[in-house]
Design an enzyme around this catalytic site. Structure first.
Site, PDB file in Angstrom:
ATOM      1  N   LYS A   1       0.735  -1.137  -0.075  1.00 33.60           N
ATOM      2  CA  LYS A   1      -0.057   0.129  -0.087  1.00 33.60           C
ATOM      3  C   LYS A   1       0.731   1.145   0.064  1.00 33.60           C
ATOM      4  CE  LYS A   1      -0.733   0.355   5.096  1.00 33.60           C
ATOM      5  NZ  LYS A   1      -0.198   1.696   5.024  1.00 33.60           N
ATOM      6  N   THR A   2       2.106   1.181   0.777  1.00 31.21           N
ATOM      7  CA  THR A   2       2.747   2.324   0.663  1.00 31.21           C
ATOM      8  C   THR A   2       3.525   2.985  -0.854  1.00 31.21           C
ATOM      9  OG1 THR A   2       3.492   2.076   3.002  1.00 31.21           O
ATOM     10  CG2 THR A   2       4.961   3.419   1.779  1.00 31.21           C
TER      11      THR A   2
ATOM     12  N   ASP B   1      -3.906   7.614   4.858  1.00 32.05           N
ATOM     13  CA  ASP B   1      -3.433   6.180   5.178  1.00 32.05           C
ATOM     14  C   ASP B   1      -4.003   5.683   6.208  1.00 32.05           C
ATOM     15  OD1 ASP B   1      -1.991   3.986   4.806  1.00 32.05           O
ATOM     16  OD2 ASP B   1       0.048   4.837   5.682  1.00 32.05           O
ATOM     17  N   GLU B   2      -4.060   4.293   6.303  1.00 33.54           N
ATOM     18  CA  GLU B   2      -4.873   3.585   7.617  1.00 33.54           C
ATOM     19  C   GLU B   2      -6.239   4.113   8.085  1.00 33.54           C
ATOM     20  OE1 GLU B   2      -3.630   0.933   8.469  1.00 33.54           O
ATOM     21  OE2 GLU B   2      -1.281   0.981   8.320  1.00 33.54           O
TER      22      GLU B   2
ATOM     23  N   GLN C   1      -7.842  -5.006   9.735  1.00 32.81           N
ATOM     24  CA  GLN C   1      -6.563  -4.676  10.885  1.00 32.81           C
ATOM     25  C   GLN C   1      -7.164  -3.658  11.693  1.00 32.81           C
ATOM     26  OE1 GLN C   1      -2.517  -4.987   9.052  1.00 32.81           O
ATOM     27  NE2 GLN C   1      -3.378  -5.036   7.209  1.00 32.81           N
TER      28      GLN C   1
ATOM     29  N   ARG D   1       1.981 -10.539  10.420  1.00 35.39           N
ATOM     30  CA  ARG D   1       3.350  -9.939  10.621  1.00 35.39           C
ATOM     31  C   ARG D   1       4.221 -11.003  10.215  1.00 35.39           C
ATOM     32  NH1 ARG D   1       1.917  -5.772   9.805  1.00 35.39           N
ATOM     33  NH2 ARG D   1      -0.042  -7.110   9.545  1.00 35.39           N
TER      34      ARG D   1
END
Length: 765
Positions: A33-34, A225-226, A256, A619
């Protein structure tokens, strides 16, 4: 930018280049995503959009810095510099400074951190004459923070019947007065706290249409973002800024969303399509981080949530190893088995310590792993918190224990002389220190000096000092003859520490309570271990000074010099969000721990716990190991919570069995994935288990005629006695086999859900 298609996959490319209108980018874990956001901003600039017309909001400075650096490498430093990119708080403080005069502040206003605001609240409580033991500053701070994030000002707070009724029920009816004084004093001090940066931006835009339009015209393109982590206040600001042009792009993953306790609203991302009906949706489903097995296992977990945006994450990487299962008999063995597994993996595969992370649900669980890793000489680093024995509440208890053994320990004396609060302030301590220096005595002995009356300490304060010294001396008399666990438990209770922690119902307060509980469990384990090793077990007593020697050796040895990047990482799952490791251990996978106690009584809370587990699993790059203990200490008593329902939800084809383990792992791993696990995992998951409320040190003593009744005879409305929780009334019952349950309202006002076949209760009436 000409070869952008070579840098991104098809869906990433579409998300990066479709820059007009509203866009929802659903980005699964490890889906890049980044990278997608970075190239989207670069595309905007290359297409002629001025950088100063782009607003990019993140949740961490690290994320903003990383994105800006990447953009600089693509479109140059000047373009990167002109972007409005940063955290919500940094961007909004910049706006508020520019418009400060409108808000009645000057542009150089101070931003109070948590400690600053708490200190101010403490002084206000004193000025208003309220009891600080009832109006605890951190509780009041938390209450005010929630009000601000819900955009409730002091006048609205006082006028809200529901809020005021809640405060009265918690016996804190004057929080509204503290809130009003806090806002007024912040204004007089030309200061804003972190919540004010969001609240005042909302007020600024609400009350000043011209200023709102100014920033609407400036921020023609908005990226967040997020987005699943935004709260109500942040949501409203974004919605107002995007009203004019509608070019808003939000990136996030509802799977998430794990910060509801901080005010995050998953509804913000779930309802994006309702706010922007003409939106475009892009699903980044390819996971570039993890193996196929890890991704598929994570999918099998999260599919159990009903409230979610549908997506199917996948990986084109290696199939990878199955998820390992560590079945320990006790929580102490759990720590040993994980440490042993790390040792063997490092030896067998020539790995570094930095490849490993141990994740747990609460900070209190870290002690077990700290002790186990130290014994194996494995370097580690705790992220997001202090070492267990350095946490304030642990140091407080240890200070009491140390002072009982050594009255000359001035540092311990100073730490606990006014904890819990006894009304002994800094002035008294300064005068006492002068007396101790003059007579070359410890502070403890200075209290007993006949000259204490001559150093301007009031008689009432002298009595408090003498009472404290007598309290310590009472415990000193039995320090060398009493079992260490009983000694520590009694001093924690009689000193008022336990009561003080129990009264703090904030998130931080609960964590401190759990940490002290974990300390007591460690002392109990120490005593049991020493007794098991002794020749004469019947008369053996481990005293508190022996335990303190043990602790001193552990803390003194905690001095590794290796770089943090080559240490095993210890952290809660919340702290692990956004991070990745080759090998992940998820510990404490038991009911009442993960998911946490009581969360299964609410679908919303249970689904957040499941998302938290999903975050933990994703993770890992190469291997996930989950562990659980068949018994665990709670306040010195062994309890069995049962395996977590989330383990049952993992598709069994992705879990290691004993035969898998024997064929793929060295037998010296001592992994303990044994036949009992096959039996456990084959059983249906319990939908409800006993809710464990914070236990007092004095459990209910059942009546002399206590004999457990047949649960088939229990009916709604009956009065019952539980062997541990005491008397209560059955308010609801469900006898559906095999997991029939009942809800009982006990006389201490706690409501508990109990499994019928396990709950030992006596029908009273």
């Amino acid at each position: 930018m000409e070869d952008l298609k070579d840098k991104l996959n098809d869906i990433q490319y579409k998300a990066a280049t479709s820059i007009q209108g509203a866009s929802l980018i659903i980005a699964g874990a490890g889906s890049g995503k980044t990278r997608t956001l970075t190239y989207r901003i670069a595309c905007m600039i290359e297409q002629g959009i001025a950088p100063q017309n782009i607003l990019a909001l993140t949740f961490t400075n690290k994320a903003a810095k990383e994105m800006r650096e990447r953009i600089k490498n693509i479109v140059g430093q000047q373009n990167s510099y002109q972007l409005w990119m940063g955290t919500f708080h940094s961007i909004f403080s910049r706006i508020l400074r520019a418009e400060a005069d409108v808000m009645g502040f000057s542009a150089n206003f101070t931003i109070y951190d948590t400690a600053d605001s708490r200190s101010l609240i403490k002084s206000i409580i004193g000025e208003l004459g309220y009891d600080e033991t009832k109006y605890k500053p951190n509780e009041i701070q938390s209450r005010i923070s929630k009000a601000k994030n819900a955009l409730i000002m002091p006048n609205a707070y006082a006028a809200n019947a529901q809020i005021m009724n809640e405060d009265r029920q918690h016996r804190k009816p004057y929080i509204c007065n503290i809130y009003e004084a806090y806002v007024r004093k912040c204004k007089l001090a030309n200061a804003m706290d972190f919540d004010d940066l969001l609240l005042n931006t909302n007020i600024l835009f609400r009350d000043n249409i011209n200023i709102l339009e100014k920033y609407q015209n400036q921020f023609k393109y908005i990226l967040i973002d997020e987005y699943q982590d935004t709260n109500f206040s942040q949501y409203l600001i974004i919605k107002k800024l995007a009203e004019k042009h509608g070019n808003v792009c939000v990136v996030g993953d509802d799977a998430q969303s794990i910060y509801a306790f901080r005010g995050a609203r998953i509804e913000n991302i779930l309802n994006f399509r309702n706010d922007y009906p003409n939106y475009k949706e892009f699903k980044l489903e390819e996971n570039y981080r993890s193996t196929q097995t890890i991704v598929n296992a994570a999918n099998s977990i999260i599919k159990n949530n009903s409230n979610q945006l549908q997506k199917k994450c996948f990986s084109k990487g290696e199939k990878g190893e199955k998820i390992g299962v560590i079945n320990a008999y006790t929580d102490k063995e759990e720590g040993f088995l994980i440490a042993n597994s790390i040792c063997n993996a490092i030896s067998r595969k020539q790995l570094s310590y930095g490849n490993f992370a141990i994740l747990y649900r609460t900070n209190a669980q870290s002690r077990i792993f700290e002790d186990a890793l130290r014994q194996k000489n494995i370097p580690y680093k705790i992220y997001g918190g202090l070492s267990f024995y350095q946490r304030a509440e642990i140091k407080d208890v240890i200070a009491y224990l140390r002072l009982c053994i050594n009255h000359n320990d001035d540092e311990s004396f100073k730490r606990i002389i006014n904890y819990p609060a006894r009304g002994i302030g800094n002035t008294t301590m300064e005068r006492l220190q002068i007396l101790a220096n003059d007579e070359q005595k410890s502070l403890f002995d200075a209290v007993k000096s006949e000259n204490i009356a001559s150093c301007a300490i009031k008689p009432v304060t002298q009595k408090k000092l003498h009472d404290f010294v007598e309290f310590i001396e009472k415990f000193t008399a039995k320090a060398f003859i009493t079992d260490a666990f009983e000694f520590a438990r009694d001093i924690a209770a009689e000193s008022g520490i336990i009561e003080n922690l129990e009264q703090d119902i904030s998130v931080e307060g609960k964590s401190r309570y759990e940490n002290v509980e974990s300390l007591m469990n460690g002392i109990k384990e120490f005593c049991d271990s020493k007794k098991a090793d002794s020749d004469n077990q019947s008369d053996f007593v481990s005293t508190i000074n022996e335990y303190l020697d043990n602790i001193a050796l552990i803390t003194d040895a905690d001095n590794e010099k290796e770089n943090d990047r080559d240490k095993v990482a210890l952290m809660t799952v919340h702290q692990a969000k956004g991070l990745e490791y080759d090998y992940i251990y998820i510990a404490g996978m038991e009911e009442n721990i993960f998911p946490s106690a009581g969360s299964y009584l609410s679908l919303t809370e249970l689904e957040e716990e499941r998302r938290l587990f999903y975050v933990a699993v994703t993770r890992a790059k190469i291997k996930v190991n989950i562990s659980f203990a068949q018994s665990r200490y709670r306040w010195g008593k062994l309890e069995n919570n049962g395996i977590s329902r989330f383990v049952h939800e993992i598709d069994r084809q992705f879990l290691e069995t004993k035969s898998d383990n024997e064929s793929t792992m060295d037998k010296s791993d001592n992994y303990n994935v044994n036949n009992s696990f096959r039996k456990i995992i084959s059983q249906p998951a319990h939908t409800v288990t006993t809710v464990i409320k914070r236990p007092s040190l004095n459990h209910h003593r059942s009546s002399e005629n206590f004999a457990a009744s047949d649960y088939h005879d229990v009916r709604t409305g009956m009065r019952i006695e539980h062997e541990r929780f005491g008397y209560g009334k059955v308010v609801d019952i469900d006898k559906y086999e095999p997991d029939g349950k009942m809800i009982v309202m006990f006389d201490d006002n706690s409501k508990r859900t109990l499994l019928l076949k396990y709950a030992k209760i006596r029908i009273v009436k």
